[in-house]
Design a protein around this motif. Structure first.
Motif, mmCIF file in Angstrom:
data_model
loop_
_atom_site.group_PDB
_atom_site.id
_atom_site.type_symbol
_atom_site.label_atom_id
_atom_site.label_comp_id
_atom_site.label_asym_id
_atom_site.label_seq_id
_atom_site.Cartn_x
_atom_site.Cartn_y
_atom_site.Cartn_z
ATOM 1 N N LEU A 140 0.878 -1.206 0.055
ATOM 2 C CA LEU A 140 -0.109 -0.003 -0.015
ATOM 3 C C LEU A 140 0.911 1.324 0.120
ATOM 4 N N PRO A 141 0.293 2.221 -0.499
ATOM 5 C CA PRO A 141 1.184 3.692 -0.452
ATOM 6 C C PRO A 141 1.380 4.251 1.024
ATOM 7 N N ASP A 142 2.272 4.847 1.240
ATOM 8 C CA ASP A 142 2.667 5.154 2.480
ATOM 9 C C ASP A 142 1.507 5.957 3.277
ATOM 10 N N ASP A 143 0.570 6.765 2.322
ATOM 11 C CA ASP A 143 -0.337 7.617 3.096
ATOM 12 C C ASP A 143 -1.620 6.906 3.478
ATOM 13 N N VAL A 144 -1.533 5.479 3.552
ATOM 14 C CA VAL A 144 -2.614 4.685 3.729
ATOM 15 C C VAL A 144 -2.799 4.625 5.353
ATOM 16 N N PRO A 145 -3.827 4.777 5.928
ATOM 17 C CA PRO A 145 -3.610 4.438 7.543
ATOM 18 C C PRO A 145 -3.447 3.019 7.743
ATOM 19 N N ALA A 146 -2.905 2.428 8.723
ATOM 20 C CA ALA A 146 -2.692 1.102 9.107
ATOM 21 C C ALA A 146 -3.846 0.717 10.213
ATOM 22 N N ASN A 147 -4.812 0.127 9.771
ATOM 23 C CA ASN A 147 -6.001 -0.117 10.926
ATOM 24 C C ASN A 147 -6.810 -1.346 10.638
ATOM 25 N N ASP A 148 -7.807 -1.664 11.279
ATOM 26 C CA ASP A 148 -8.675 -2.898 10.927
ATOM 27 C C ASP A 148 -9.320 -2.780 9.721
ATOM 28 N N GLY A 149 -9.695 -1.271 9.329
ATOM 29 C CA GLY A 149 -10.276 -1.231 7.949
ATOM 30 C C GLY A 149 -9.606 -1.614 6.864
ATOM 31 N N THR A 150 -8.275 -1.106 6.956
ATOM 32 C CA THR A 150 -7.111 -1.396 6.086
ATOM 33 C C THR A 150 -7.170 -3.031 5.637
ATOM 34 N N TYR A 151 -7.043 -3.780 6.623
ATOM 35 C CA TYR A 151 -6.892 -5.166 6.450
ATOM 36 C C TYR A 151 -8.249 -6.046 6.326
ATOM 37 N N ALA A 152 -9.324 -5.326 6.170
ATOM 38 C CA ALA A 152 -10.713 -5.994 6.195
ATOM 39 C C ALA A 152 -10.671 -6.699 4.720
ATOM 40 N N PRO A 153 -10.113 -6.327 3.660
ATOM 41 C CA PRO A 153 -10.035 -7.278 2.411
ATOM 42 C C PRO A 153 -9.323 -8.582 2.322
ATOM 43 N N LEU A 154 -8.744 -8.650 3.517
ATOM 44 C CA LEU A 154 -7.626 -9.900 3.674
ATOM 45 C C LEU A 154 -8.384 -11.069 4.735
ATOM 46 N N THR A 155 -8.451 -12.053 3.865
ATOM 47 C CA THR A 155 -8.886 -13.272 4.600
ATOM 48 C C THR A 155 -7.667 -14.400 4.715
ATOM 49 N N VAL A 156 -7.438 -14.657 5.813
ATOM 50 C CA VAL A 156 -6.159 -15.796 6.042
ATOM 51 C C VAL A 156 -6.916 -17.208 6.494
ATOM 52 N N ARG A 157 -6.648 -18.174 5.767
ATOM 53 C CA ARG A 157 -7.092 -19.487 5.949
ATOM 54 C C ARG A 157 -5.792 -20.329 6.730
ATOM 55 N N THR A 158 -6.306 -20.947 7.664
ATOM 56 C CA THR A 158 -5.146 -21.964 8.068
ATOM 57 C C THR A 158 -5.515 -23.305 8.627
ATOM 58 N N GLU A 159 -4.857 -24.208 8.859
ATOM 59 C CA GLU A 159 -5.381 -25.516 9.228
ATOM 60 C C GLU A 159 -5.249 -25.569 10.855
ATOM 61 N N PRO A 160 -6.064 -25.725 11.525
ATOM 62 C CA PRO A 160 -5.825 -25.934 12.990
ATOM 63 C C PRO A 160 -4.921 -26.872 13.357
ATOM 64 N N GLY A 161 -4.194 -26.735 14.083
ATOM 65 C CA GLY A 161 -2.757 -27.625 14.655
ATOM 66 C C GLY A 161 -1.904 -27.690 13.674
#
Length: 539
Positions: free
Chosen positions: A298-319
């Motif tokens: 992202l460009p430097d002027d974009v704030p880092a907050n939970d809205g910024t990360y809203a488009p991100l989905t993380v998938r993991t396997e438990p364990g």
């Protein structure tokens, strides 16, 4: 909200977090916080969404929302300060202790309506466990790594709970430092509450609450626009962790990044199951590494907050390695595996960014070459003292120029411990501390140089090193060469990447950190006044 008002209030909210972080650094007792600034501060809304953060440690900030959520679920009220470090209940690893304070509109008033939460997280240099420094290289379950603190009230209705404070301090080899650092964190949270109340007085509660919503929405809009500019597709990469402290075999990390419209999904299917050693990651740490990778794009002027990360989905396997469950050991997962996750996610996304740069008229020309990709954790402790430090190395070069040398890269953003402070506080002497130009990756733009730090211990002590990139070099980009791998030694004898052992008085510990990869094919050398001559490539 009009753009000017939004910009002013966004800066004001960020200023609350920055000032809280500055107070924490200036009032802490331990050198790890006051010198190295291994701490973070952030402001969250009443729903537990991060709305502002200080520019501190990435591995802390992407995971702190889980700490706030864990506290909110336990009925916290203004006037409380809650403490926790449990990696399976909102923490990172046990040395990172988090304090969370619910905030009311008129300051820290008991029974008031919660409008926000202030949170600080700091790395405490000892919280008990099997070895000084609470970062053993050979732990095989969480219980060996230190005192586990579930979310509990450290301050209730403005009054310190001395029994809780004494319990925490009694489990540390340096109790007075713990007491001072915890009080510094509480003071930082209190200052955040004061500054937020002053903002409410100036602007009105309705405007401040609207600003929370608007700042999050703005971050999400900017993030989605960037993702939408990348070509849709599935992009894969494979990384590794060099052993787990129990075994020395490489542990695979597999990433599939899928871009679809304005959304990004990062899937870790195929990654190793949790291992016996302590390089396992709680899911919060894995998400934090993915948030960091997204923020890099992202460009430097974009704030880092939970809205910024809203488009991100993380998938993991438990364990799995990247979603460990109790009682897995995790102390190195936070500091080393997080780095390797971030590098692997960025490696997967690099082709998408390169494809955009080839068709776009403006924008970044691509990611830089890989940096050192490790925090080079060095822990030395004896009777009544514990020293902990992460060491800088080389950052990768880019199309814009050479990589910086001797800096912290990726998921860490801390400083070094000055030699004067180290020798004043600990029975150790620094015998060598310099950049090593030979570690830089060759290229049109050279990678940053790693460094060498040699320390002689003046009394018997315990050593733990948690490092990576000792076998697999940071790779160059656009034809650039790799940076050199790092090396750990005691009295000239090489150590494994993750090792704990006893040191005799007079022993010398040497850490050489990796260099960054180079960018671009090295240009041919030309003799003075020559033309068209093709000589050997620059080294």
């Amino acid at each position: 909200m009009d753009p000017v008002t939004l910009s002013v209030l966004a800066s004001a909210l960020a200023g609350v977090a920055e000032e809280a972080g500055t107070l924490l650094v200036r009032s802490a007792y331990s050198s790890n916080i006051k010198e190295r600034r291994d701490c973070s501060a952030a402001l969250f809304d009443a729903a537990g969404r991060m709305v502002a953060q200080a520019a501190h440690v990435p591995v802390h900030l992407g995971a702190m929302y889980e700490s706030v959520r864990a506290v909110a679920e336990r009925g916290a009220v203004p006037g409380d300060v809650w403490v926790l470090n449990d990696p399976f209940a909102g923490g990172n690893h046990l040395p990172d202790i988090t304090l969370v304070s619910p905030l009311a509109a008129d300051g820290q008033i008991a029974d008031g309506q919660i409008i926000a939460y202030a949170a600080t997280r700091a790395h405490h240099s000892d919280v008990g466990g099997m070895r000084p420094g609470s970062m053993p290289a050979d732990s095989q379950e969480i219980y060996a790594e230190g005192l586990i603190i579930p979310p509990v009230r450290l301050v209730a209705d403005g009054e310190w709970q001395d029994d809780i404070l004494e319990l925490i301090c009694a489990n540390s080899r340096t109790p007075e430092l713990r007491r001072g650092d915890l009080r510094a964190q509480a003071a930082a949270n209190r200052l955040a509450g004061t500054r937020l109340a002053e903002l409410v007085d100036r602007r009105g509660l309705a405007v401040v609450l609207e600003a929370f919503t608007e700042v999050l929405a703005y971050g999400e809009r900017r993030s989605r626009a960037m993702i939408a500019s990348l070509p849709d597709g599935r992009y894969t990469a494979v990384g590794e962790v060099e052993g787990d402290g129990v075994g020395d075999d490489d542990i695979p990390i597999r990433v599939t990044a899928t871009i679809e419209g304005d959304g990004l999904t990062v899937d870790f299917a195929g990654t190793s199951p949790a291992v016996p050693g302590n390089v396992n990651c709680p899911r919060a740490v894995t998400r934090s590494a993915c948030c960091f990778a997204l923020r890099v794009l992202l460009p430097d002027d974009v704030p880092a907050n939970d809205g910024t990360y809203a488009p991100l989905t993380v998938r993991t396997e438990p364990g799995s390695l990247v979603d460990a469950r109790r009682p897995s050991a995790v102390v190195a997962g936070n500091v080393e595996t997080s780095q390797r996750i971030a590098d692997t996610v960025l490696a997967a996304l690099a082709p998408a960014l390169a494809a955009r740069s080839q068709t776009a008229q403006s924008g970044p020309a691509g990611l830089p070459a890989q940096g050192q990709g490790t925090m080079n954790n060095l822990i030395i402790g004896g009777r009544g003292w514990t020293y902990y430090e992460t060491l800088g190395g080389g950052q990768g070069a880019s199309s814009r120029g050479p990589g910086p040398s001797g800096v912290h890269v990726g998921m860490t953003n801390t400083l070094n411990t000055p030699i004067e402070a180290l020798e004043l506080e600990y029975p150790m002497r620094v015998e060598r501390y310099e950049l090593d130009p030979g570690t830089s990756g060759p290229g049109r733009h050279r990678g940053g140089a790693g460094l060498v730090r040699s320390i002689r211990v003046l009394e018997p002590a315990t050593l733990s090193v948690l490092t990576d990139r000792r076998r697999h070099a940071p790779q160059g980009a656009a034809g650039g060469g790799p940076g050199a791998v790092g090396r750990n030694e005691v009295d000239g004898v090489a150590l494994a990447p993750k090792t704990s052992l006893e040191l005799a008085a007079g022993a010398v510990v040497m850490i050489r950190t990796p260099g960054g990869g180079g960018w671009g094919s090295p240009e041919p050398s030309r003799p003075p006044g020559g033309s068209g001559w093709s000589g050997p490539t620059a080294s």
